[in-house]
Design an enzyme around this catalytic site. Structure first.
Site, PDB file in Angstrom:
ATOM      1  N   ASP A 129      82.068  97.789   7.866  1.00  0.00           N
ATOM      2  CA  ASP A 129      81.789  96.578   8.758  1.00  0.00           C
ATOM      3  C   ASP A 129      82.405  95.627   7.804  1.00  0.00           C
ATOM      4  OD1 ASP A 129      80.705  95.092  10.863  1.00  0.00           O
ATOM      5  OD2 ASP A 129      78.811  94.979   9.878  1.00  0.00           O
TER       6      ASP A 129
ATOM      7  N   ARG B  45      69.696 107.850  15.768  1.00  0.00           N
ATOM      8  CA  ARG B  45      70.639 108.603  14.687  1.00  0.00           C
ATOM      9  C   ARG B  45      70.555 109.949  15.293  1.00  0.00           C
ATOM     10  NH1 ARG B  45      70.832 105.522  10.033  1.00  0.00           N
ATOM     11  NH2 ARG B  45      68.822 104.582   9.217  1.00  0.00           N
TER      12      ARG B  45
ATOM     13  N   GLU C  46      80.921 107.029   4.429  1.00  0.00           N
ATOM     14  CA  GLU C  46      80.259 106.077   5.069  1.00  0.00           C
ATOM     15  C   GLU C  46      80.363 106.439   6.365  1.00  0.00           C
ATOM     16  OE1 GLU C  46      78.391 103.531   4.669  1.00  0.00           O
ATOM     17  OE2 GLU C  46      78.921 102.182   3.164  1.00  0.00           O
ATOM     18  N   ASP C  47      79.105 105.785   7.220  1.00  0.00           N
ATOM     19  CA  ASP C  47      79.050 105.978   8.615  1.00  0.00           C
ATOM     20  C   ASP C  47      79.946 104.821   9.072  1.00  0.00           C
ATOM     21  OD1 ASP C  47      77.425 103.714   7.787  1.00  0.00           O
ATOM     22  OD2 ASP C  47      75.827 104.225   8.898  1.00  0.00           O
TER      23      ASP C  47
ATOM     24  N   PHE D  51      77.838  96.492  18.307  1.00  0.00           N
ATOM     25  CA  PHE D  51      76.851  97.165  17.279  1.00  0.00           C
ATOM     26  C   PHE D  51      76.606  98.481  18.003  1.00  0.00           C
ATOM     27  CE2 PHE D  51      72.779  98.207  15.647  1.00  0.00           C
ATOM     28  CZ  PHE D  51      72.871  98.024  14.390  1.00  0.00           C
TER      29      PHE D  51
HETATM   30  P1  IMP Z   1      78.816  96.306   5.273  1.00  0.00           P
HETATM   31  O1  IMP Z   1      78.264  96.329   4.152  1.00  0.00           O
HETATM   32  O2  IMP Z   1      78.562  95.167   6.285  1.00  0.00           O
HETATM   33  O3  IMP Z   1      80.209  97.084   5.722  1.00  0.00           O
HETATM   34  O4  IMP Z   1      77.811  97.226   6.295  1.00  0.00           O
HETATM   35  C1  IMP Z   1      77.793  98.734   6.204  1.00  0.00           C
HETATM   36  C2  IMP Z   1      76.488  99.257   6.839  1.00  0.00           C
HETATM   37  O5  IMP Z   1      75.864  98.343   7.795  1.00  0.00           O
HETATM   38  C3  IMP Z   1      76.596 100.472   7.425  1.00  0.00           C
HETATM   39  O6  IMP Z   1      76.795 101.612   6.450  1.00  0.00           O
HETATM   40  C4  IMP Z   1      75.425 100.598   8.536  1.00  0.00           C
HETATM   41  O7  IMP Z   1      74.345 101.142   7.767  1.00  0.00           O
HETATM   42  C5  IMP Z   1      75.620  99.318   8.788  1.00  0.00           C
HETATM   43  N1  IMP Z   1      76.074  98.754  10.128  1.00  0.00           N
HETATM   44  C6  IMP Z   1      77.256  98.080  10.297  1.00  0.00           C
HETATM   45  N2  IMP Z   1      77.582  97.900  11.635  1.00  0.00           N
HETATM   46  C7  IMP Z   1      76.511  98.690  12.318  1.00  0.00           C
HETATM   47  C8  IMP Z   1      76.409  99.149  13.458  1.00  0.00           C
HETATM   48  O8  IMP Z   1      77.364  98.707  14.504  1.00  0.00           O
HETATM   49  N3  IMP Z   1      75.465  99.945  13.799  1.00  0.00           N
HETATM   50  C9  IMP Z   1      74.620 100.608  12.928  1.00  0.00           C
HETATM   51  N4  IMP Z   1      74.774 100.182  11.602  1.00  0.00           N
HETATM   52  C10 IMP Z   1      75.774  99.319  11.309  1.00  0.00           C
END
Ligand code: IMP
Length: 232
Positions: free
Chosen positions: A154, A216, A150-151, A203
């Site tokens: 969150d 990106r 995963e990138d 963010f």
């Molecule tokens: P989660 O389901 O809330 O954990 O979201 C994960 C996804 O939200 C990541 O794979 C990102 O694509 C996106 N995301 C969450 N925070 C950021 C951020 O700070 N910058 C860009 N994308 C984010």
């Protein structure tokens, strides 16, 4: 994108007029769903030009050299943990593609890769918690040592959904590598086994992470300031 105001009028913050508001289609991306309809990118003291864009970022949060070091360290750990075995890396599109590309080349094991694409959020600004698979895996993971890449971790909604889906497919082992982790945002009790960097609730863009599909390609990770809600 048209710039509104200037750096002096907003104490160093340039407000980007939200053509976003007028063009929701452009911002179907997850990043936009979770932020306000205005964003601001503060101008750095020493104006930094980000590769491939004319927009200045407020600050570099993680430099490319630090990223390289951490990616190598995570790869070494994976190599140790799976000594003598094969690993199958699954990248979550699109954000993880750059991290995965760098990580897999540093892993000294027999490796294979695949990708999965998900859409985590509905049309609102807040997470709906509903995750959909947009592109499934190309091949079976039964009996494999799977590392989900995963990138950023969150709220954990995407990861907890993906772990549930992948467990049903009977991998031998299932672990998670996340370049970034925002622990303060977590809504689901999930953690990554390998984390590049824990970061505060900001963010971020770059190194695969986007805002409305942009940034990106940046080699460093930058913070975007989103003034309306203070976070995102
Ligand atoms: P989660 O389901 O809330 O954990 O979201 C994960 C996804 O939200 C990541 O794979 C990102 O694509 C996106 N995301 C969450 N925070 C950021 C951020 O700070 N910058 C860009 N994308 C984010």
């Amino acid at each position: 994108m048209r710039l509104e105001g200037d750096s002096s009028s907003l104490g160093g913050v340039v407000c980007l007029s939200a053509i976003e508001r007028d063009a929701p289609a452009l911002f179907g991306a997850r990043a936009y769903d979770r932020v306000s309809d205005r964003i601001a990118i503060a101008v750095p003291r020493k104006r930094e030009r980000m590769a491939g864009t004319t927009v200045a970022a407020r600050k570099v949060l993680i430099r490319r050299t630090e990223i390289e070091k951490r990616v190598r360290a995570v790869a070494r750990q994976i190599t140790r943990d799976f000594k003598g075995e094969r690993v199958h890396l699954i990248g979550v599109l699109k954000g993880a593609c750059i991290f995965l590309s760098d990580l897999v080349r540093e892993i000294d094991l027999e490796s294979s890769i695949d990708f999965i694409a998900v859409s985590s959020y509905g049309r609102g600004k807040e997470s709906s918690g509903q995750v959909r698979v947009l592109k499934d895996l190309d091949s079976s993971i039964a009996g494999l040592n799977v590392i989900l890449v995963e990138d950023i971790l969150d709220t954990g909604l995407t990861l907890s959904y993906l772990l549930r889906v992948l467990r049903q497919r009977r991998p031998k082992t299932l672990r998670v590598a996340a370049l970034l982790d925002k622990p303060s945002r977590r809504l689901k009790p999930v953690e990554a086994n390998y984390v590049g960097f824990k970061i505060p609730n900001e963010f971020v863009v770059g190194y695969g992470l986007d805002y409305a599909e942009r940034y990106r390609n940046l080699k460093d990770v930058y913070v975007l300031q989103l003034p309306q809600d203070g976070t995102h």
